[in-house]
Structure formats: C-alpha cells, structure tokens
Write an enzyme that holds these catalytic residues in place. Structure first.
Site, mmCIF file in Angstrom:
data_model
loop_
_atom_site.group_PDB
_atom_site.id
_atom_site.type_symbol
_atom_site.label_atom_id
_atom_site.label_comp_id
_atom_site.label_asym_id
_atom_site.label_seq_id
_atom_site.Cartn_x
_atom_site.Cartn_y
_atom_site.Cartn_z
ATOM 1 N N GLU A 104 -0.737 5.572 -14.113
ATOM 2 C CA GLU A 104 -0.125 6.717 -13.418
ATOM 3 C C GLU A 104 0.822 6.139 -12.367
ATOM 4 O O GLU A 104 0.362 5.562 -11.386
ATOM 5 C CB GLU A 104 -1.200 7.562 -12.717
ATOM 6 C CG GLU A 104 -2.248 8.143 -13.639
ATOM 7 C CD GLU A 104 -1.800 9.432 -14.312
ATOM 8 O OE1 GLU A 104 -0.628 9.828 -14.148
ATOM 9 O OE2 GLU A 104 -2.617 10.022 -15.025
ATOM 10 N N CYS A 126 3.693 11.272 -5.088
ATOM 11 C CA CYS A 126 4.213 10.872 -6.402
ATOM 12 C C CYS A 126 4.891 12.042 -7.093
ATOM 13 O O CYS A 126 5.889 11.870 -7.770
ATOM 14 C CB CYS A 126 3.105 10.295 -7.270
ATOM 15 S SG CYS A 126 1.689 11.383 -7.452
HETATM 16 P P1 NDP Z 1 1.348 -0.225 -5.403
HETATM 17 O O1 NDP Z 1 1.811 -0.341 -6.802
HETATM 18 O O2 NDP Z 1 1.946 -1.109 -4.395
HETATM 19 O O3 NDP Z 1 -0.228 -0.454 -5.301
HETATM 20 C C1 NDP Z 1 -1.146 0.325 -6.039
HETATM 21 C C2 NDP Z 1 -2.469 -0.398 -6.100
HETATM 22 O O4 NDP Z 1 -2.331 -1.575 -6.905
HETATM 23 C C3 NDP Z 1 -2.968 -0.869 -4.743
HETATM 24 O O5 NDP Z 1 -4.370 -0.750 -4.671
HETATM 25 C C4 NDP Z 1 -2.536 -2.330 -4.753
HETATM 26 O O6 NDP Z 1 -3.277 -3.117 -3.878
HETATM 27 C C5 NDP Z 1 -2.816 -2.701 -6.190
HETATM 28 N N1 NDP Z 1 -2.126 -3.908 -6.657
HETATM 29 C C6 NDP Z 1 -1.070 -4.543 -6.107
HETATM 30 N N2 NDP Z 1 -0.713 -5.623 -6.867
HETATM 31 C C7 NDP Z 1 -1.569 -5.641 -7.919
HETATM 32 C C8 NDP Z 1 -1.709 -6.486 -9.060
HETATM 33 N N3 NDP Z 1 -0.894 -7.513 -9.278
HETATM 34 N N4 NDP Z 1 -2.685 -6.222 -9.943
HETATM 35 C C9 NDP Z 1 -3.506 -5.150 -9.763
HETATM 36 N N5 NDP Z 1 -3.428 -4.322 -8.694
HETATM 37 C C10 NDP Z 1 -2.463 -4.559 -7.782
HETATM 38 O O7 NDP Z 1 1.544 1.317 -5.012
HETATM 39 P P2 NDP Z 1 1.316 2.022 -3.620
HETATM 40 O O8 NDP Z 1 -0.075 1.797 -3.151
HETATM 41 O O9 NDP Z 1 2.432 1.647 -2.700
HETATM 42 O O10 NDP Z 1 1.424 3.550 -4.004
HETATM 43 C C11 NDP Z 1 2.622 4.259 -4.047
HETATM 44 C C12 NDP Z 1 3.062 4.417 -5.487
HETATM 45 O O11 NDP Z 1 2.051 5.097 -6.209
HETATM 46 C C13 NDP Z 1 4.299 5.291 -5.609
HETATM 47 O O12 NDP Z 1 5.170 4.740 -6.556
HETATM 48 C C14 NDP Z 1 3.731 6.612 -6.101
HETATM 49 O O13 NDP Z 1 4.661 7.394 -6.791
HETATM 50 C C15 NDP Z 1 2.619 6.143 -6.963
HETATM 51 N N6 NDP Z 1 1.643 7.196 -7.166
HETATM 52 C C16 NDP Z 1 1.514 7.729 -8.413
HETATM 53 C C17 NDP Z 1 0.655 8.781 -8.627
HETATM 54 C C18 NDP Z 1 0.461 9.350 -9.980
HETATM 55 O O14 NDP Z 1 -0.541 10.018 -10.175
HETATM 56 N N7 NDP Z 1 1.334 9.144 -10.933
HETATM 57 C C19 NDP Z 1 -0.137 9.356 -7.525
HETATM 58 C C20 NDP Z 1 0.054 8.694 -6.270
HETATM 59 C C21 NDP Z 1 0.920 7.646 -6.118
HETATM 60 P P3 NDP Z 1 -2.714 -3.363 -2.394
HETATM 61 O O15 NDP Z 1 -2.520 -2.003 -1.786
HETATM 62 O O16 NDP Z 1 -3.790 -4.131 -1.774
HETATM 63 O O17 NDP Z 1 -1.414 -4.113 -2.576
#
Ligand code: NDP
Length: 501
Positions: free
Chosen positions: A245, A279
């Site tokens: 997502e 999002c």
């Molecule tokens: P990120 O992609 O930066 O992070 C998402 C999660 O992935 C965090 O827990 C992060 O950890 C983790 N992560 C980071 N690097 C890795 C890796 N290499 N392998 C596995 N996990 C990893 O997104 P954001 O947290 O900044 O969230 C915002 C984004 O989420 C926006 O693009 C938004 O549109 C999207 N979003 C989508 C939704 C949907 O339902 N489609 C709903 C809500 C948000 P850490 O934070 O520790 O880096």
C-alpha cells in the site's frame, strides 16, 4: 550513542529509539531497537502463537477482537492523546482516525467466519461425481510494516484483517510513531495474555528489512512507493508474498452541476486534514470552467480560515517528518517558477515545523506539484473545459490510490472512469472508513487490499478440496478409462461448449 535531538526526528540513544513530539521536541517514549536476532526471535515466538490463535477458532477470536475494540474504546482519550503527542495532529483528527480503525476491526471480527470459513461450492458437470469445498486458511505469521501519518488507522487495516483471519502479527511501526505501535500491542496483550499473538519490533528501516528477510509468511507494507519496491525486492529472495500500500496523488473533479459549497468544504478537509500528510489526501483539483471561479473563491475562503499550530483550537498540526518540509517547499517554488500562482499561502507559508494552507493555480501539469506526492497542506486547482479532459488529467499520473467527484448527473460515470482503487462521490476519503469496502490502489500506489471481504482474503490462503461422492460417469483422471470413455468425454465437451461459435 547520543544523537542531537531535532523535534520530531527519531534518535537512537543507548540502543533505544527515542520518539519526540514534532512541535515541541518533548520526549514521548523510548523503545529498545531490535537487532536481526531479536526480529528472528519475535517471529519464532509468533509462529508458536499463530498455531494457538488459529486453533482457537473464529468464534473465540471474534470475542477477543471485540474485547480489544471495547478496551481501546474505553481508553480512547489515552490513545488519541498519544497520537497527538507523537505525530502532532490535533486530538479531534486522532479521534476520527481511531474511530475508523476500531470500526474496521469490529467488522473484520464479525465477518471473518462468513468470508473465510469453509463452504461448499458448485461442482462442474465434467466432475459432477465430486463435491467441491473452499476455505481460507491463515498464512501463519504476518509481518506488518507501517507508516507514521495514520499510526493507528493504517497499520490496523492490515493488523485487524490478519488477526481476524487467524494469523499472528509482528509489527514494525514507523520510527516516527513507535509509542502508538507499542500501545496497540500492549492493549491487545491485555485481552489475549496467553501467547504473543501480536508483537512489535522497533527500529529504523533496517529492522523492516530484517522482518522481510525473516521467515514471516507474508509481509503487509504501507509506506512510500520507493520503500515498497525495496520491500518487494527483499521478499522476492524467499518468494514471500507481499501486500504493498503506497503513496498517492489523488485528484478531485468538480462538475458543472456540483454543490459548490459542499465541494469546497469536502476539498478543504480532504486536502488539508492532517496537514496534507494523507495517502488518500486530495492534492489536485480539476474544475469545469463554468464553476471554476465560484468554487475557487469558496475553497480559498474556507482554507484561509484554518488554524495551524499545536494548541487545542488548531485544525492543522505540524509536519511530522522534518525532511518532508523540503519536499513541500520545493513543490511550491517549482510551481511558482513555472508560471503558477499562489492564491493562498505560497513560499512564506513554509515555517517549519508548520506549513500554512497553500492553494496554487495555473500550475503546469508536468510540474512536481502536480505529478509527485507533496504530502503537505497544498492543493493545485486547474480549470478544464470538458469532463473528458478532467478525467484524462486525473489519470495521467503513475499513482492511482483514491479520488473524488463532485456532481450529479455524470458523477457515477466519472467515478468509474477514474484510474484509482477507490473514489468518493460528493465526499472525500469516505471509502477509507467504509468497512464493507476494500482499500488499495493501482500503479505506483501498490496492489493488494485491506478492509472488507477482499482485505480479509488478503491475509489467508485459498484452500480447495474436492471429495468423491460417487463413481465417475466420465472417467478422465484414471488410466482405467477406455476409448469409449474418451469418446464420451469429447461428446460431453461438444454438448457443453461446442455450440457457441
Ligand atoms: P516510508 O516508506 O519511509 O516508511 C514506511 C515504513 O517502512 C516505515 O516503518 C519504515 O521504517 C519502513 N522501512 C524503511 N526502509 C525499509 C526497508 N528497506 N525495508 C523495510 N521497511 C523499511 O514511508 P513513510 O513512513 O514516510 O510514510 C509515508 C508514505 O506512506 C507516503 O508515501 C504515504 O502516501 C504512504 N501511505 C500509504 C498508505 C496507503 O494505504 N496506501 C497509507 C498511509 C501512508 P522507518 O520509519 O523506521 O524508516
């Protein structure tokens, strides 16, 4: 290691992730960072718990999940206060988020048996001597990786479905919102104290990557498209299935017969709620030219009245992730450099950690503000001469998460033509709260679904069973068949499928 603290910026100190308030910098909580061995140990514990949880059966799981919903409901002020402290959003918005999350979990608990339970399905004529059975069995252990912007609503979409389907969960919350993630697991353990059915592992992105490479049976990721690709690549190594997502660039279309007051009101909230860090937030608006100016006037008036800050009367809080401020600033200045105009806000609206509502017009369609996810309280509004043009522009980005249409006569037809997983007609974002509907996107917004029947099935494997109920009239699956049987099988085929040419 002691890091310099930037408000809202997670720091790792002495092996602990320290979470801080994005507006004040006050510490909200600290949690031990999981190393790869700790992630593996959590998944091992989860595997044992998964067998126990699945063995409880649907009725007992429903009871526990509804007890959890009741417990969180009773403590709603606690969790919404924590969401406010850790992410910065106003408490009222945290309440809306929490209510939505709980409504989904209650629905998932009540409907899992209907959607996933064993059922007899019709047999085909060619195999009429066998009955056919279908059921959806849990995967085992689901690794859930969540974002920070809706720290309860978003991960709970996966966690609720996964638990209701009979799986155990290991959750890696965003490094920006670990306290909310831990609170969820702690309260779940109060209603399911026997086994660690729902655990949390804390840390930065590498902990998420370790979870992908552990032995979890499926990964449910919510976050940015860029990280989603990394998650898929890590999961590909072990053929671990994924639900992805990702981000969005949602469009709203305002048709000539729209209720303009309602459209402006819904657009203001749908675009600017949670400071645009949504999002499925509206980021682009396409308005038919005959109603363009009256709609824009109403939108600017409403958006201009919003209060930005951290106080009880604020409508919009701070930008949670400090680095996002640069993205918002770049999108605004790029739009203005390329001929756009700010009819509200503008470059001065960016005052970290806050951004005042900004409405941009005359922005070229190939600029960053129209094509990339801004994730701030900004909207681009464009005039279009036809509905076809509005739809073509709305569909011209790689994202396809949500969308909205305001109008009467053509609204449903427009909704169907929008390339997005979800559309609200005469409202914004309502599809996200509708427990009976699936949530998810297309294109760069990812694939797979949470919520609704499809969401429950996303966290279960289809198991197909046939059971012989009599001798075969058309024996095909045996070497005992004779040439006459083969002729009979061919004759049956001609009768069934040979006539429509
Ligand atoms: P990120 O992609 O930066 O992070 C998402 C999660 O992935 C965090 O827990 C992060 O950890 C983790 N992560 C980071 N690097 C890795 C890796 N290499 N392998 C596995 N996990 C990893 O997104 P954001 O947290 O900044 O969230 C915002 C984004 O989420 C926006 O693009 C938004 O549109 C999207 N979003 C989508 C939704 C949907 O339902 N489609 C709903 C809500 C948000 P850490 O934070 O520790 O880096």
């Amino acid at each position: 290691m002691t890091a310099t603290r930037i408000p809202g910026m997670p720091a790792v100190e002495d092996g602990h992730l320290v979470s801080t308030n994005p507006a004040t910098g006050a510490e909200v909580g600290r949690f031990p960072v999981a190393d790869p061995a700790a992630v593996t140990a959590a998944v091992d514990r989860a595997r044992d718990a998964a067998g126990w949880w699945a063995g409880l059966g649907q009725a007992a799981r429903k009871e526990r999940l509804l007890a959890w919903v009741a417990l969180v409901t009773a403590r709603i002020d606690e969790i919404t206060g924590l969401i406010h402290d850790e992410g910065g959003k106003p408490v009222a918005e945290a309440v809306v988020e929490t209510v939505g999350a709980l409504d989904h979990v209650a629905w998932q608990a009540k409907n899992a048996k209907r959607v996933l339970g064993p059922r007899k399905v019709r047999s085909t004529v060619m195999l009429a001597e066998h009955s056919a059975w279908l059921e959806y069995q849990p995967y085992g252990v689901i690794g859930v990786i969540g974002p920070w912007n809706y720290p309860i609503f978003t991960p709970m979409g996966s966690i609720g479905c996964a638990l209701a389907a009979g799986n155990a969960v290991v959750f890696k919350p965003s490094e920006y919102t670990p306290a909310v993630g831990q609170w969820l697991a702690d309260t779940f353990a109060e209603v399911v104290p026997e086994r660690p059915v729902f655990q949390v592992v804390h840390g930065l992105g590498d902990v998420g990557a370790a979870l992908c490479r552990s032995t979890v049976d499926k990964v449910a990721f919510t976050g940015s498209t860029a990280t989603g690709k990394k998650v898929m690549a890590a999961c590909a190594e072990s053929l671990t299935p994924v639900l992805v997502e990702c981000g969005g660039k949602d469009a709203m279309i305002v048709d000539e017969d729209a209720d303009l007051d309602a459209a402006a009101s819904a657009c203001t909230w749908g675009g600017l709620t949670n400071a645009g860090q949504t999002c499925v937030g509206i980021e682009r608006v396409y308005v038919l030219e005959s109603v363009y100016q009256p709609f824009l006037d109403r939108l600017v008036e409403r958006a201009g009245k919003l209060k930005v800050g951290v106080g009880d009367d604020a409508d919009i809080g701070p930008i949670t992730m400090p680095s996002q401020v640069d993205v918002i600033r770049r999108h605004i200045s790029d739009a203005l450099d390329r001929g756009g105009r700010a009819v509200l806000g503008g470059p001065d609206a960016v005052q970290p950690p806050y951004v005042q509502p900004t409405i941009l017009v005359d922005v070229p369609e190939d600029s960053a503000a129209v094509r990339e996810e801004t994730f701030g309280p900004t909207l681009t509004v464009a005039k279009v001469s036809t509905v076809d043009d509005a739809i073509a522009r709305a569909n011209a980005v790689r994202y396809g998460l949500g969308s909205a249409v305001f109008g009467k006569r053509r609204a449903m037809a427009i909704a169907r033509r929008l390339r997005s997983g979800m559309t609200s007609v005469n409202a914004t974002l309502t599809f996200a709260g509708m427990s009976t509907l699936p949530f998810g996107g297309v294109g760069d917004s990812g694939f797979g679904r949470i919520h609704g029947d499809d969401g429950l099935r996303e966290f279960a494997r289809a198991k197909a069973i046939t059971k012989r109920r009599g001798p075969s009239l058309l024996p095909s699956t045996t070497f005992d068949r004779t040439p006459r049987h083969v002729e009979l099988i061919k004759k049956a085929l001609r009768l069934l499928h040979g006539r429509k040419r």
